[in-house]
Write an enzyme that holds these catalytic residues in place. Structure first.
Site, mmCIF file in Angstrom:
data_model
loop_
_atom_site.group_PDB
_atom_site.id
_atom_site.type_symbol
_atom_site.label_atom_id
_atom_site.label_comp_id
_atom_site.label_asym_id
_atom_site.label_seq_id
_atom_site.Cartn_x
_atom_site.Cartn_y
_atom_site.Cartn_z
ATOM 1 N N ARG A 1 0.852 -1.036 -0.066
ATOM 2 C CA ARG A 1 -0.051 -0.102 -0.147
ATOM 3 C C ARG A 1 0.759 1.249 0.084
ATOM 4 N NH1 ARG A 1 -1.720 1.539 4.515
ATOM 5 N NH2 ARG A 1 -2.575 -0.483 5.295
ATOM 6 N N TYR B 1 -17.238 18.201 -13.971
ATOM 7 C CA TYR B 1 -17.618 16.589 -13.989
ATOM 8 C C TYR B 1 -18.678 16.408 -12.945
ATOM 9 C CZ TYR B 1 -17.503 11.468 -13.039
ATOM 10 O OH TYR B 1 -17.770 10.183 -12.738
ATOM 11 N N ASP C 1 -8.212 20.121 -12.786
ATOM 12 C CA ASP C 1 -8.538 18.872 -13.448
ATOM 13 C C ASP C 1 -8.061 19.066 -15.020
ATOM 14 O OD1 ASP C 1 -9.708 16.605 -14.646
ATOM 15 O OD2 ASP C 1 -11.565 16.689 -13.131
ATOM 16 N N LYS D 1 -8.926 8.160 -18.494
ATOM 17 C CA LYS D 1 -9.405 8.628 -19.858
ATOM 18 C C LYS D 1 -8.186 8.722 -20.983
ATOM 19 C CE LYS D 1 -13.353 9.297 -17.865
ATOM 20 N NZ LYS D 1 -13.291 9.675 -16.528
#
Ligand code: PLP
Length: 397
Positions: free
Chosen positions: A64, A116, A188, A213
């Protein structure tokens, strides 16, 4: 071994600092594997690492916190945004979530009013109840920010171009304001991708991507990332990454790493096809309006031209006949464009923001900001442009 690692580190720094974007995209973070020389970064599918003695290890303790595949990706992510650091997450939303976790109750955020839907949902449905206040502001004019700034403002969050209305915000103008007030600016950059725009170079503190994306580029992975320059901020975000645990698996890191290697050639074609499709739609007698930031009469075309190297393949449009039946008919009639959420993959997608990607924004809020029920969004892929045009021609009818 020590010599080899130093050599690799120098190679990586050389690539990140000296090379142009296309070279960085292919080589950044891509070191031959130290144990075998494998040219492609292996998928280190492990949860833990064997230690020689307590506290005596090779720098890897638990996956992790550390994973070599993820570290290779994070180095590549930093390089392609001209940043010092990259941090990757299990999704774009998880990356956004990590940024908001820097805040405390009572803090205020100024965010784009057109963005978004999932970001809006995270802010309004998850974080408002923890006492963080969000203002949703039209950022097409950077000076609008002044009406909402106060001593509690800790973060400005912008998307440019916006999803789905393709509005443009002047990153440099916003950064000039936030820098003076010592407020963090996060951009973003999902819609533009680092091929078209590099917000850190324009003054942003953090760049966020839904790597699902354009970075991944093949619609086969959910992934998110943050890129930045400030070491203290990186340490805080790394602490959040490992403490809250929204880390990606090594297989997904490998897929994004591989996707990035063709970003520049894919983006070039997305831009070319986007231009063809946008002009086709604009000249179609049954199309009412096309939202694409490459039109010279786009309200912020000059800003787009200043801060972007091209205009991309994302666009939205409305039809003269905006009845629900007609819109549903068009959305269901395309044969090459697939009706699906998401964007930025090699294949073309058609989407109805009001009922799909932006359904989590209350209708009144959507309409107030210009996102009507009639809007259709396209993610123009890298197929043959003529086939894409023909497909839209037959669907619009
Ligand atoms: C602009 C933008 N930002 C963030 C996200 C969230 O990313 P993810 O779906 O990878 O969590 C999306 C997803 O569509 C997006 O379009």
């Amino acid at each position: 071994m020590a010599f080899t690692l130093t050599l690799y580190a120098n190679h990586s720094i050389y690539i990140a600092i000296i090379m142009k974007l296309a070279t960085k995209i292919i080589h950044a973070g891509a070191e031959p594997d130290p144990s075998t020389g494998a040219i492609m970064t292996p998928i280190y599918q492990t949860s833990t690492y064997v230690q020689e003695a307590p506290g005596k290890n090779k720098g890897y303790e638990y996956a992790r916190s550390q994973n070599p595949t993820r570290f290779a990706l994070e180095a590549a992510l930093a390089a392609i945004e001209d940043g010092k650091y990259g941090l990757s997450f299990g999704s774009g939303v998880a990356a956004t979530d990590a940024v908001v976790r820097l805040l405390q109750p009572g803090d205020e955020v100024i965010a784009s009013n057109d963005m978004y839907g999932g970001t809006y949902r995270l802010f309004s449905k998850v974080y408002e109840k923890f006492g963080i206040k969000f203002h949703y502001v039209n950022m097409q004019d950077a000076s609008n920010l002044h009406n909402y700034l106060n001593e509690n403002t800790k973060l400005v969050w912008i998307e440019t171009p916006t999803n789905p209305l393709m509005n443009i915000t002047d990153i440099e103008a916003i950064a000039n304001i936030t820098r003076e007030k010592k407020i963090m600016l996060c951009v973003d950059n999902t819609f533009a991708s680092p091929y078209l725009q590099n917000p850190l170079n324009l003054g942003a503190d953090i760049v966020m991507h839904s790597a699902t994306k354009y970075l991944g580029g093949h619609s086969d992975v959910i992934h998110g990332c943050l890129m930045l320059n400030d070491t203290a901020l990186r340490d805080q975000l790394y602490f959040i990454q490992k403490s809250c645990g929204a880390v990606p698996g090594p297989q997904d890191c490998f897929l994004v790493l591989r996707g990035i290697k063709t970003l520049h050639v894919r983006m070039q074609r997305h831009c070319e096809n986007g231009e063809v499709v946008a002009h086709f739609l604009r000249n179609h007698p049954k199309v009412e309006r096309v939202y694409w930031c490459g039109f010279e009469d786009h309200p912020n075309y000059d800003i787009a031209k200043k801060q972007m190297r091209g205009f991309g393949g994302m666009m939205s449009f409305t039809l003269n006949d905006d009845s629900a039946e007609n819109i549903t008919r068009v959305l269901s009639s395309t044969k090459v464009f697939a009706l699906a959420e998401s964007l930025g993959g090699i294949e073309s997608l058609i989407n109805h923001p009001a009922t799909m990607t932006h359904a989590s924004i209350p209708r009144e809020e959507r309409l107030k900001n210009g996102l009507s029920d009639a809007l259709i969004r396209l993610s123009v892929g890298i197929e043959d442009a003529e086939d894409l045009v023909e497909d839209l021609r037959q669907a619009i009818g």
